[in-house]
Design an enzyme around this catalytic site. Structure first.
Site, mmCIF file in Angstrom:
data_model
loop_
_atom_site.group_PDB
_atom_site.id
_atom_site.type_symbol
_atom_site.label_atom_id
_atom_site.label_comp_id
_atom_site.label_asym_id
_atom_site.label_seq_id
_atom_site.Cartn_x
_atom_site.Cartn_y
_atom_site.Cartn_z
ATOM 1 N N HIS A 31 -3.948 2.690 -7.289
ATOM 2 C CA HIS A 31 -5.434 2.518 -6.452
ATOM 3 C C HIS A 31 -7.014 2.662 -6.549
ATOM 4 C CE1 HIS A 31 -2.937 3.655 -2.647
ATOM 5 N NE2 HIS A 31 -3.974 2.760 -1.855
ATOM 6 N N ASP A 84 0.989 -0.895 0.369
ATOM 7 C CA ASP A 84 -0.288 -0.121 -0.229
ATOM 8 C C ASP A 84 0.756 1.076 0.150
ATOM 9 O OD1 ASP A 84 -2.154 0.852 0.025
ATOM 10 O OD2 ASP A 84 -2.762 1.433 2.117
#
Length: 364
Positions: A253, A170
């Protein structure tokens, strides 16, 4: 030109940091609604409560399992009738999102205590709301970030290393997405431009991962907290959180969101799919061979996926991959923060190229 940067009110991290929870809470009052998931109830609260009760009075309530409107309302009523002055959430992502939403509804301060370092969500002004049976329902955008984020690395290191690695996946996207927003002058999560501070922190996040990532995984696997482990936990939680909210999101994302349309990916963690989104974004944006090699080498070294097969898409058809690409390019998606026009066809080709490079490097 107006820039806007948002932060949690206070960030506390370190070995045995939980012993400061009562001190941090006492700044907001003496009576707290403490929301805890099952792991916290059995493994953390027995030792924590006696110390906590020396400074504050916690009203302990078990988390129901889903961050749903129904669960939020249940806890809001408990908080109101219990006369609490602030909210504490201890646990995983859904527990923390629920605590943030409850505090917002009662208009109280909130302290967030994550037990894993798998995402940058603890610092954010956002809760993801689900139905009681676990289906995504909506995003709840909050007017402010948590008042305190407290990260006890003694607790974090007890979790399997896969959580830390996912958090690095992430965090890996943070710099590349912030850089794209900076180049295009695209907005961050406030709807305004990011500041030089936000972009610098996003870059520091990336550099920290490259420098300390492998050492941090080794420490986690050994169950020990080292300086490298502390640095990567901070990168996963704070630097990535500041970078995505105040720097901005872009292709990585959005591609993650597209990949979630394919059922085989549902068994993989958020950061693992974001890592694939980041690799695809390198080809989408035309990064140099040196940068591509650097990022693939990092992913291979720490154990992040570099092929579609490693997120469940071994036999994915071109039709399904195009479906994911189309979802990634939906109106309003952050992929449009990339410079130039981004189309599903370009995303499809970037995913294919990223997968081919991953397989080439593995000799497949």
């Amino acid at each position: 030109m107006i820039t806007t940067t948002i932060f949690p009110g206070r960030y506390v991290q370190g070995y045995n940091a939980l012993k400061y929870l009562g001190e941090e809470g006492a700044r907001f009052g003496t009576r707290a609604l403490l929301l805890a998931d099952p792991f916290v109830h059995t493994r953390i609260l027995p030792d924590l409560l006696p110390t906590l009760q020396e400074t504050i009075t916690p009203l302990v309530e078990p988390f129901g399992g889903e961050c749903s409107d129904e669960e939020i309302e249940r806890l809001v009523q408990i908080g109101r009738t219990g006369g609490v002055e602030f909210v504490i959430g201890i646990g995983g992502g859904k527990t923390l999102d629920t605590a943030k939403a409850v505090a917002h509804a009662i208009k109280l301060p909130v302290i967030i205590v994550p037990t894993i370092a798998s995402t940058d969500a603890p610092c954010s002004a956002l809760s993801v709301i689900y139905t009681p049976d676990g289906q995504f329902k909506r995003y709840l955008f909050l007017p402010k970030n948590p008042d305190v984020v407290l990260v006890d690395t003694r607790i974090i290191v007890q979790a399997p290393a896969r959580f830390l690695i996912s958090g690095m996946g992430d965090a890996l996207a943070t710099w590349f997405e912030a850089e794209s927003c900076q180049i295009k002058q695209a907005p961050n999560m406030t709807g305004r431009l990011g500041s030089m501070t936000a972009y610098a922190l996003a870059r520091l996040c990336y550099e920290t991962l490259l420098t300390y990532g492998v050492e941090a995984v080794t420490a986690n696997q050994a169950g020990v907290v080292t300086p490298a482990f502390e640095k990567v936990v901070e990168a996963n939680t704070l630097l990535s959180g500041l970078g995505f909210e105040s720097g901005g999101l872009a292709a990585a994302h959005a591609i993650h969101n597209g990949l979630t349309a394919l059922a085989p990916t549902h068994h993989y963690y958020h950061g693992e799919k974001v890592a694939i989104g980041t690799l695809a974004s390198l080809f989408l944006t035309g990064k140099s061979p040196a940068v591509i090699n650097e990022v693939y080498s990092f992913c291979e070294a720490v154990g992040l996926p570099t092929t579609l097969g490693e997120i469940g898409l071994t036999e994915v058809s071109d039709e399904d991959l195009m479906r994911a690409a189309e979802k990634a390019c939906a109106p309003g998606e952050t992929i449009h923060n990339e410079l130039g026009e981004v189309t599903p066809q370009k995303v499809f080709m970037a995913l294919k190229a990223a997968d081919a490079e991953g397989r080439r490097r593995k000799g497949k």
